[in-house]
Design an enzyme around this catalytic site. Structure first.
Site, PDB file in Angstrom:
ATOM      1  CG  HIS A 112       0.156  -5.432  -1.610  1.00  0.00           C
ATOM      2  ND1 HIS A 112       0.031  -6.125  -2.795  1.00  0.00           N
ATOM      3  CD2 HIS A 112      -1.098  -5.264  -1.138  1.00  0.00           C
ATOM      4  CE1 HIS A 112      -1.247  -6.352  -3.029  1.00  0.00           C
ATOM      5  NE2 HIS A 112      -1.961  -5.839  -2.030  1.00  0.00           N
ATOM      6  CG  ASP A 189       3.576  -0.680  -3.710  1.00  0.00           C
ATOM      7  OD1 ASP A 189       2.712   0.128  -4.072  1.00  0.00           O
ATOM      8  OD2 ASP A 189       3.304  -1.778  -3.195  1.00  0.00           O
ATOM      9  CD  GLN A 192      -2.671   1.555   0.703  1.00  0.00           C
ATOM     10  OE1 GLN A 192      -3.318   2.544   1.059  1.00  0.00           O
ATOM     11  NE2 GLN A 192      -3.272   0.447   0.311  1.00  0.00           N
ATOM     12  CE  LYS A 215      -4.576  -0.177  -3.562  1.00  0.00           C
ATOM     13  NZ  LYS A 215      -5.415  -1.004  -2.707  1.00  0.00           N
ATOM     14  CB  CYS A 353      -2.245  -8.443  -0.069  1.00  0.00           C
ATOM     15  SG  CYS A 353      -3.803  -8.822  -0.794  1.00  0.00           S
TER      16      CYS A 353
HETATM   17  C1  LIG Z   1       0.955  -1.228  -0.779  1.00  0.00           C
HETATM   18  C2  LIG Z   1       0.168  -1.841  -1.893  1.00  0.00           C
HETATM   19  N1  LIG Z   1       0.807  -2.238  -2.995  1.00  0.00           N
HETATM   20  C3  LIG Z   1       0.152  -2.779  -4.042  1.00  0.00           C
HETATM   21  C4  LIG Z   1      -1.203  -2.937  -4.015  1.00  0.00           C
HETATM   22  C5  LIG Z   1      -1.889  -3.545  -5.197  1.00  0.00           C
HETATM   23  O1  LIG Z   1      -2.730  -2.632  -5.814  1.00  0.00           O
HETATM   24  P1  LIG Z   1      -3.721  -3.075  -6.985  1.00  0.00           P
HETATM   25  O2  LIG Z   1      -4.518  -4.214  -6.453  1.00  0.00           O
HETATM   26  O3  LIG Z   1      -4.535  -1.849  -7.245  1.00  0.00           O
HETATM   27  O4  LIG Z   1      -2.888  -3.466  -8.136  1.00  0.00           O
HETATM   28  C6  LIG Z   1      -1.925  -2.549  -2.888  1.00  0.00           C
HETATM   29  C7  LIG Z   1      -3.378  -2.774  -2.796  1.00  0.00           C
HETATM   30  O5  LIG Z   1      -3.946  -2.910  -1.758  1.00  0.00           O
HETATM   31  C8  LIG Z   1      -1.217  -1.975  -1.799  1.00  0.00           C
HETATM   32  O6  LIG Z   1      -1.854  -1.581  -0.699  1.00  0.00           O
END
Ligand SMILES: Cc1ncc(COP(=O)(O)O)c(C=O)c1O
Length: 398
Positions: A112, A189, A192, A215, A353
């Site tokens: 992401h 990270d 998910q 999430k 993203c």
């Molecule tokens: C794998 C992953 N990393 C990071 C993020 C970023 O999360 P946030 O927008 O809650 O900071 C997301 C959000 O979709 C994600 O799916």
């Protein structure tokens, strides 16, 4: 399962965009409302009863998070605004002062933006080198490929525990074992991953973990940065100001507070933190193992049906999460999303993203259905029936 707990589901929408954000159960909404209605003071600042109550609720939420991810110490749990802020703090607060020009950070093409862009900035500003672990033909990370990617200059492996388009789970335990034998830090990270499977940071031996409350049935604007305490001790705060300092004087002498408060400068998202604690208690009542099983069952059920529809190109036939990314052959993903929206179905369309994933999978945009435990097989049947007839999609999509 538990549909009645979610007020949004009374509107009879089919909500398959849980990878973007999940719905909130009534108990989380009530908990937040209770804070605003009954004891809405600041945290760690007041000398009156409401303020003590806030402190207790806030620190209680920290303890709930600590227990949930099996961290050893409360100091290892820092509240942030979400995964993005946590990952930025890790990159800029810990690694920027540590890394030297030429040091290598390994990521993958399926990360992401939040786990790509901070490293790109360090590349531009500090001269570090971002490299990519090759993925196998199913777009998975294997330990073999991690081993092939490291060099004596590799200092960090920063990858998602579960990715947000392919939905593959990475072998984090094997990766941390190998990385630590080679003095490499591991950043996970968990955006998910943490909402969907049991996570034990001590067992996995992850150095840093980032995740978001929204999430996992919690509120938006709150998240967590976990770091091993000895690493967080060395982290430079990114927010200097109130709440995080012990003292300062006109000679610019500054004494900072202990962890974790030192890394939580400014008034935190108190309602969010308390709401996140409640969300975790709610998930724990269902059980994280059970949540994962339900999602797997929903996914398998959907895939078995989708496989027999020739105009559906599925990106991830096999995966370890409740995520299915696909395209309707020859139709722009956003147009399919608009068509589904006419039937009160919420799915995500676009690049999610993960803008460099196209180099791996060969498509820029896709539709993504991401399930959570409150979704049902009946909902899947409805959506698949809507996708079955390509002529109808073309006819009705605009
Ligand atoms: C794998 C992953 N990393 C990071 C993020 C970023 O999360 P946030 O927008 O809650 O900071 C997301 C959000 O979709 C994600 O799916």
């Amino acid at each position: 399962m538990k549909q009645e707990d979610f007020p949004m589901l009374r509107q009879e929408y089919i909500y398959f965009d849980n990878g973007a954000t999940t719905l909130k159960p009534q108990c989380v909404i009530d908990k937040i409302k209770d804070y605003y209605e009954n004891y809405s003071a600041n945290a760690h600042r007041g000398d009156y009863d409401f303020s003590y109550k806030v402190d207790q609720a806030y620190e209680n939420a920290r303890e709930i998070v600590r227990n949930f991810i099996h961290a050893k110490k409360r100091e290892e749990i820092v509240f942030t605004s979400g995964t993005t802020q946590s990952l930025n703090m890790i990159a800029f607060g810990f690694f920027a002062p540590l890394l030297e020009p030429g040091d290598e950070v390994l990521i993958t093409q399926s990360e992401h933006a939040s786990n790509v862009l901070p490293w790109f900035i360090l590349e531009q500003k500090k001269g570090i080198v971002v490299k990519y672990i090759s993925l196998d033909e199913d777009h998975y990370v294997t330990l073999e490929n991690v081993k092939k990617s490291i060099t004596p200059k590799t200092k960090v492996i920063s990858i998602a525990g579960v990715t947000n388009v392919i939905g593959d789970a990475r072998p984090m335990k094997e990766i941390t074992e190998f990385a630590h034998e080679n003095n490499i830090f591991v950043v996970c990270d968990g955006a998910q991953m943490v909402p969907h499977v049991p996570v034990d940071v001590e067992y996995l031996d992850i150095d840093f973990l980032a995740f978001s409350g929204h999430k996992m049935c919690g509120p938006t604007g709150v998240g967590v940065l976990f770091g091993k305490s000895e690493l967080l001790e060395a982290m430079e705060p990114q927010n200097y100001g109130g709440g995080m300092n012990e003292s300062f004087d006109s000679a610019s002498e500054v004494e900072l507070k202990e962890l974790p408060t030192r890394l939580e400068g400014g008034t935190p998202n108190i309602a969010g933190v308390i709401g996140l604690g409640e969300a975790i208690l709610y998930l724990e009542k269902i059980g994280m193992k059970k949540i994962h099983e339900v999602e797997q069952e929903l996914r398998t059920y959907a895939i078995e049906k989708m496989m027999h529809i020739p105009h559906l190109d599925i990106l991830d036939l096999e995966s370890d999460s409740g995520i299915i990314s696909f395209n309707v052959d020859g139709i722009f993903s956003q147009d399919v999303a608009y068509y589904l929206n006419k039937y009160k179905v919420c799915v995500r369309a676009g690049n999610h993203c993960a803008k460099i994933l196209k180099n791996e999978v060969g498509v820029t945009n896709s539709l993504r259905m991401s399930f959570y435990f409150y979704n049902t097989k009946e909902e899947i049947d409805t959506v698949i029936d809507l996708l079955r007839d390509k002529e109808r999609i073309v006819r009705e999509m605009l």
